[in-house]
Design a protein around this motif. Structure first.
Motif, PDB file in Angstrom:
ATOM      1  N   LEU A  40       9.202  10.262  15.566  1.00  0.00           N
ATOM      2  CA  LEU A  40       9.539   8.861  15.833  1.00  0.00           C
ATOM      3  C   LEU A  40       8.832   7.999  14.795  1.00  0.00           C
ATOM      4  N   LEU A  41       9.589   7.199  14.046  1.00  0.00           N
ATOM      5  CA  LEU A  41       9.021   6.359  12.999  1.00  0.00           C
ATOM      6  C   LEU A  41       9.121   4.895  13.386  1.00  0.00           C
ATOM      7  N   LEU A  42       7.969   4.246  13.509  1.00  0.00           N
ATOM      8  CA  LEU A  42       7.947   2.840  13.895  1.00  0.00           C
ATOM      9  C   LEU A  42       7.367   2.035  12.742  1.00  0.00           C
ATOM     10  N   ASP A  43       8.214   1.211  12.134  1.00  0.00           N
ATOM     11  CA  ASP A  43       7.784   0.471  10.950  1.00  0.00           C
ATOM     12  C   ASP A  43       7.481  -0.977  11.308  1.00  0.00           C
ATOM     13  N   GLU A  44       6.240  -1.234  11.710  1.00  0.00           N
ATOM     14  CA  GLU A  44       5.821  -2.586  12.128  1.00  0.00           C
ATOM     15  C   GLU A  44       6.818  -3.182  13.099  1.00  0.00           C
ATOM     16  N   HIS A  45       7.155  -2.423  14.116  1.00  0.00           N
ATOM     17  CA  HIS A  45       8.264  -2.832  14.957  1.00  0.00           C
ATOM     18  C   HIS A  45       7.935  -3.989  15.885  1.00  0.00           C
ATOM     19  N   ALA A  69       0.815  -1.211   0.000  1.00  0.00           N
ATOM     20  CA  ALA A  69       0.000   0.000   0.000  1.00  0.00           C
ATOM     21  C   ALA A  69       0.853   1.267   0.000  1.00  0.00           C
ATOM     22  N   GLY A  70       2.121   1.115   0.403  1.00  0.00           N
ATOM     23  CA  GLY A  70       3.019   2.274   0.409  1.00  0.00           C
ATOM     24  C   GLY A  70       3.362   2.771   1.805  1.00  0.00           C
ATOM     25  N   LYS A  71       2.970   2.009   2.820  1.00  0.00           N
ATOM     26  CA  LYS A  71       3.212   2.452   4.197  1.00  0.00           C
ATOM     27  C   LYS A  71       4.700   2.604   4.493  1.00  0.00           C
ATOM     28  N   SER A  72       5.427   1.512   4.245  1.00  0.00           N
ATOM     29  CA  SER A  72       6.868   1.551   4.540  1.00  0.00           C
ATOM     30  C   SER A  72       7.587   2.545   3.645  1.00  0.00           C
ATOM     31  N   THR A  73       7.159   2.622   2.390  1.00  0.00           N
ATOM     32  CA  THR A  73       7.791   3.585   1.480  1.00  0.00           C
ATOM     33  C   THR A  73       7.620   4.998   2.017  1.00  0.00           C
ATOM     34  N   MET A  74       6.434   5.271   2.565  1.00  0.00           N
ATOM     35  CA  MET A  74       6.198   6.608   3.113  1.00  0.00           C
ATOM     36  C   MET A  74       7.200   6.902   4.241  1.00  0.00           C
ATOM     37  N   LEU A  75       7.354   5.951   5.162  1.00  0.00           N
ATOM     38  CA  LEU A  75       8.310   6.168   6.250  1.00  0.00           C
ATOM     39  C   LEU A  75       9.729   6.321   5.710  1.00  0.00           C
ATOM     40  N   ASN A  76      10.080   5.487   4.729  1.00  0.00           N
ATOM     41  CA  ASN A  76      11.436   5.536   4.187  1.00  0.00           C
ATOM     42  C   ASN A  76      11.714   6.831   3.430  1.00  0.00           C
ATOM     43  N   VAL A  77      10.692   7.378   2.819  1.00  0.00           N
ATOM     44  CA  VAL A  77      10.868   8.665   2.131  1.00  0.00           C
ATOM     45  C   VAL A  77      11.032   9.780   3.166  1.00  0.00           C
ATOM     46  N   VAL A  78      10.291   9.670   4.251  1.00  0.00           N
ATOM     47  CA  VAL A  78      10.430  10.664   5.320  1.00  0.00           C
ATOM     48  C   VAL A  78      11.818  10.565   5.958  1.00  0.00           C
ATOM     49  N   ALA A  79      12.280   9.315   6.155  1.00  0.00           N
ATOM     50  CA  ALA A  79      13.572   9.120   6.828  1.00  0.00           C
ATOM     51  C   ALA A  79      14.757   9.369   5.903  1.00  0.00           C
ATOM     52  N   GLY A  80      14.506   9.347   4.591  1.00  0.00           N
ATOM     53  CA  GLY A  80      15.599   9.619   3.665  1.00  0.00           C
ATOM     54  C   GLY A  80      16.269   8.376   3.116  1.00  0.00           C
ATOM     55  N   THR A  81      15.749   7.184   3.467  1.00  0.00           N
ATOM     56  CA  THR A  81      16.286   5.959   2.880  1.00  0.00           C
ATOM     57  C   THR A  81      16.047   5.982   1.367  1.00  0.00           C
ATOM     58  N   TYR A  82      14.850   6.439   0.975  1.00  0.00           N
ATOM     59  CA  TYR A  82      14.560   6.726  -0.421  1.00  0.00           C
ATOM     60  C   TYR A  82      14.395   8.235  -0.572  1.00  0.00           C
ATOM     61  N   THR A  83      14.718   8.738  -1.772  1.00  0.00           N
ATOM     62  CA  THR A  83      14.462  10.141  -2.054  1.00  0.00           C
ATOM     63  C   THR A  83      13.165  10.228  -2.850  1.00  0.00           C
ATOM     64  N   ALA A  84      12.331  11.194  -2.490  1.00  0.00           N
ATOM     65  CA  ALA A  84      11.065  11.361  -3.196  1.00  0.00           C
ATOM     66  C   ALA A  84      11.332  11.779  -4.640  1.00  0.00           C
ATOM     67  N   ASP A  85      10.518  11.259  -5.576  1.00  0.00           N
ATOM     68  CA  ASP A  85      10.679  11.638  -6.979  1.00  0.00           C
ATOM     69  C   ASP A  85      10.034  12.990  -7.250  1.00  0.00           C
ATOM     70  N   LYS A 122       6.183  12.894  24.872  1.00  0.00           N
ATOM     71  CA  LYS A 122       5.292  13.621  23.972  1.00  0.00           C
ATOM     72  C   LYS A 122       5.839  13.661  22.553  1.00  0.00           C
ATOM     73  N   LEU A 123       6.203  12.486  22.037  1.00  0.00           N
ATOM     74  CA  LEU A 123       6.834  12.419  20.717  1.00  0.00           C
ATOM     75  C   LEU A 123       5.791  12.387  19.608  1.00  0.00           C
ATOM     76  N   THR A 124       6.059  13.125  18.551  1.00  0.00           N
ATOM     77  CA  THR A 124       5.257  13.010  17.344  1.00  0.00           C
ATOM     78  C   THR A 124       5.647  11.694  16.677  1.00  0.00           C
ATOM     79  N   THR A 125       4.662  10.816  16.491  1.00  0.00           N
ATOM     80  CA  THR A 125       4.985   9.441  16.128  1.00  0.00           C
ATOM     81  C   THR A 125       4.146   8.948  14.957  1.00  0.00           C
ATOM     82  N   ILE A 126       4.781   8.199  14.071  1.00  0.00           N
ATOM     83  CA  ILE A 126       4.039   7.451  13.057  1.00  0.00           C
ATOM     84  C   ILE A 126       4.337   5.982  13.281  1.00  0.00           C
ATOM     85  N   MET A 127       3.280   5.192  13.461  1.00  0.00           N
ATOM     86  CA  MET A 127       3.473   3.761  13.691  1.00  0.00           C
ATOM     87  C   MET A 127       2.712   2.952  12.652  1.00  0.00           C
ATOM     88  N   ILE A 128       3.443   2.200  11.857  1.00  0.00           N
ATOM     89  CA  ILE A 128       2.797   1.283  10.920  1.00  0.00           C
ATOM     90  C   ILE A 128       2.492  -0.003  11.659  1.00  0.00           C
TER      91      ILE A 128
END
Lengths: 264, 299
Positions: free
Chosen positions: A170-175, A43-59, A199-205
């Protein structure tokens, strides 16, 4: 806090295997938001986190953290703002280094790594206290190689490491996906404590809809590289698993959710 | 037998020189988890620079410093090939190694340069073995102490993390590409430095002296690991093990020669021994692993 503006990520562009992983996504997270993300495989969940983290660069599109455009910033520089925990417990820590060495590395995130000694006595005391709060008996094992810890212990330590320097995000990818149910529940408890305490801003897949409903103040559902559902606050609290399944069925044009979604 | 005993101090001295070289290999192969083949070239670069500068009237200390710096430059080239140009580390090392063949010929202007201890004021020479031993031991001690400090610093820990888990390192804000370059630079500097020592000790620099250096270095690293691994070694002990590995390698080498093995076969022997030792952990895992234990770990 975090802003995604029309972000697109395409893998293997121009080839027969072209896959639009993120399709013109826009999303704004407020300070202190705890967002759970659900969606089927691909669906693109992990890709979204990876683009935010910089593992991938957004096109295409822009990513802003605290108003700062980080779209082209390299992964290691972006790490200054971001704490991460991965699905694979092996990835978040350096296996051949001691627990205290790993924590020291995390403590230096976003600082200049100079030629002063990596770990001081004071650090050690601090680490011991932090580990004690995990209640996993790790506080007396500072000089144990992380390789000797179980998956759950490693994820717990990674959580500590990701949060100790107060990341903007804080990015949690199906941790918890790779852990057995009991350990997963424990790690999720620790997650809740750490996020609320700091009080962390968090995204959790997550693949677990119950967890997605129970945790956080906001829920996002993704499908085919798009955000198809975004609820927050009271509306989210009233949501049930049945509602989510219905949403999902609607979004995927009747072709029903994959087994994994069904089972959880 | 007395012949063998007489050869022993020389073997130990050579072993110490190659032990220093192997510490350089340890930094790339073990700490950074990169197989760097630059060393076959940078070893000779160190020999050539030291020999030529001394032949041109330089004092031994600045000559050794320049050898060290020349080796670092070679490491930088490999680092750039690997990190900035995306060439796999092995290939990057091979490319630099080939380039260094030409560079080394140009430095010496010919295939070899004599550095006889009778004419030149060298620091160590095989003509005075016991003195050489003392000086080499002192070099080893200083080098190990400096590296222990360096890899204990914040920056050095970052290099270790880079070699241990690159993804984790980047997620912790560590510039992994830069760190790999620094590791390669440091490693080849040390290798070239050992080359400078070898040139003095043997009284010559030869374009062929570096051939198979990586294999000897790996052999020392592997032997060292086997010597100390059961003692839960810290970094100092591990580096000591590497130096001892070099010494053991050269003692065995002397014994093999003493037993009358055709010296043409020595490189074959070294390579086979290293191949076997590299295969052992893999084969152990494949045929002697205990599935029960794995389940326990997962719980």
């Amino acid at each position: 806090m975090l802003e995604l503006k029309n972000v697109t990520k395409i893998f293997n562009a121009g080839t027969i295997n072209e896959k639009i992983a993120l399709d013109d996504i826009s999303l704004t997270l407020n300070d202190g938001d705890f967002v759970t993300v659900i969606g089927g495989n691909g669906a693109g969940k992990s890709t979204m986190l990876n683009v935010v983290a910089g593992t991938y660069t957004a096109d295409a599109g822009h990513i802003l953290i605290d108003g700062k455009d980080v779209t082209k910033m390299s992964e290691y520089k972006r790490a200054k703002y971001i704490g991460r925990v991965f699905q694979d417990p092996m990835i978040g820590t350096a296996a051949d280094m001691w627990i205290e060495e790993n924590m020291a590395l995390a403590q230096q995130r976003g600082t200049r790594r100079g030629l002063s000694w990596s770990i001081t006595k004071k650090d050690r005391e601090k680490f011991r206290e932090m580990l004690a709060r995990l209640d996993l008996g790790l506080e007396d094992r500072l000089s144990t190689k992380v390789a000797l810890l179980s998956g759950g212990q490693r994820q717990a330590v990674t959580l500590l490491m990701a949060s100790m320097m107060q990341p903007e995000l804080l990015l949690l990818d199906e941790h918890t996906a790779a852990l057995d149910p009991k350990t997963a529940a424990k790690v999720l408890d620790i997650t809740e404590n750490i996020v609320s305490e700091n009080k962390l801003t968090t995204i959790m897949i997550t693949h677990n809809m119950k967890d997605a409903l129970r945790l956080g103040n906001r829920l996002i559902m993704m499908h085919a590289g798009k955000i198809i559902f975004d609820v927050a606050g009271e509306e989210k609290q009233k949501l049930t698993v049945a509602d989510l399944l219905k949403k999902f069925e609607l979004a995927s044009d009747g072709t029903f959710a994959n087994d994994r979604m069904l089972l959880t | 037998m007395t012949a063998l005993l007489n050869a022993l101090p020389g073997a130990v001295a050579q072993g110490l020189i190659w032990g220093i070289m192997a510490i350089g290999v340890y930094i790339t192969y073990k700490v950074l988890d990169l197989a760097d083949l630059t060393v076959d070239g940078s070893m000779v670069t160190g020999m050539a620079v030291c020999a030529m500068l001394m032949a041109n009237g330089w004092n031994v200390w600045p000559a050794m410093l320049m050898a060290f710096l020349a080796g670092m430059a070679a490491g930088l080239v490999t680092g750039i090939f690997h990190t900035a140009m995306g060439i796999p580390a092995i290939l990057a090392g091979i490319l630099t190694q080939l380039m260094l063949w030409s560079v080394n010929l140009k430095i010496m202007g010919k295939a070899n340069q004599a550095l006889p201890a009778r004419t030149f004021d060298v620091l160590i020479t095989q003509l005075r073995k016991y003195e050489a031993l003392l000086i080499l031991v002192a070099f080893c001690v200083v080098l190990i102490a400096v590296l222990y400090w360096f890899f204990g610093t914040k920056f050095g820990s970052g290099i270790r993390a880079t070699g241990c888990n690159e993804k984790m390192a980047r997620a912790q804000g560590i510039d992994t590409n830069f760190n790999k370059c620094v590791g390669l630079i440091l490693s080849n500097g040390i290798v070239a430095f050992s080359g400078a020592l070898l040139a003095q000790y043997s009284g010559k620099a030869d374009i062929n002296d570096g051939r198979g250096a990586i294999v000897i270095g790996l052999a020392a690293v592997i032997i060292g690991d086997a010597l100390v691994s059961r003692f839960r070694p810290n970094f100092i002990i591990r580096l000591l093990g590497v130096v001892l590995g070099g010494v053991v390698y050269y003692i065995v080498y002397q014994i093999v020669i003493f037993l009358g093995l055709d010296t043409d076969l020595l490189k074959m022997l070294s390579a086979v021994v290293v191949a076997i030792f590299l295969a052992v952990p893999y084969l152990k895992k494949k045929y002697f692993s205990h599935p029960m234990k794995k389940n326990k770990e997962a719980a």
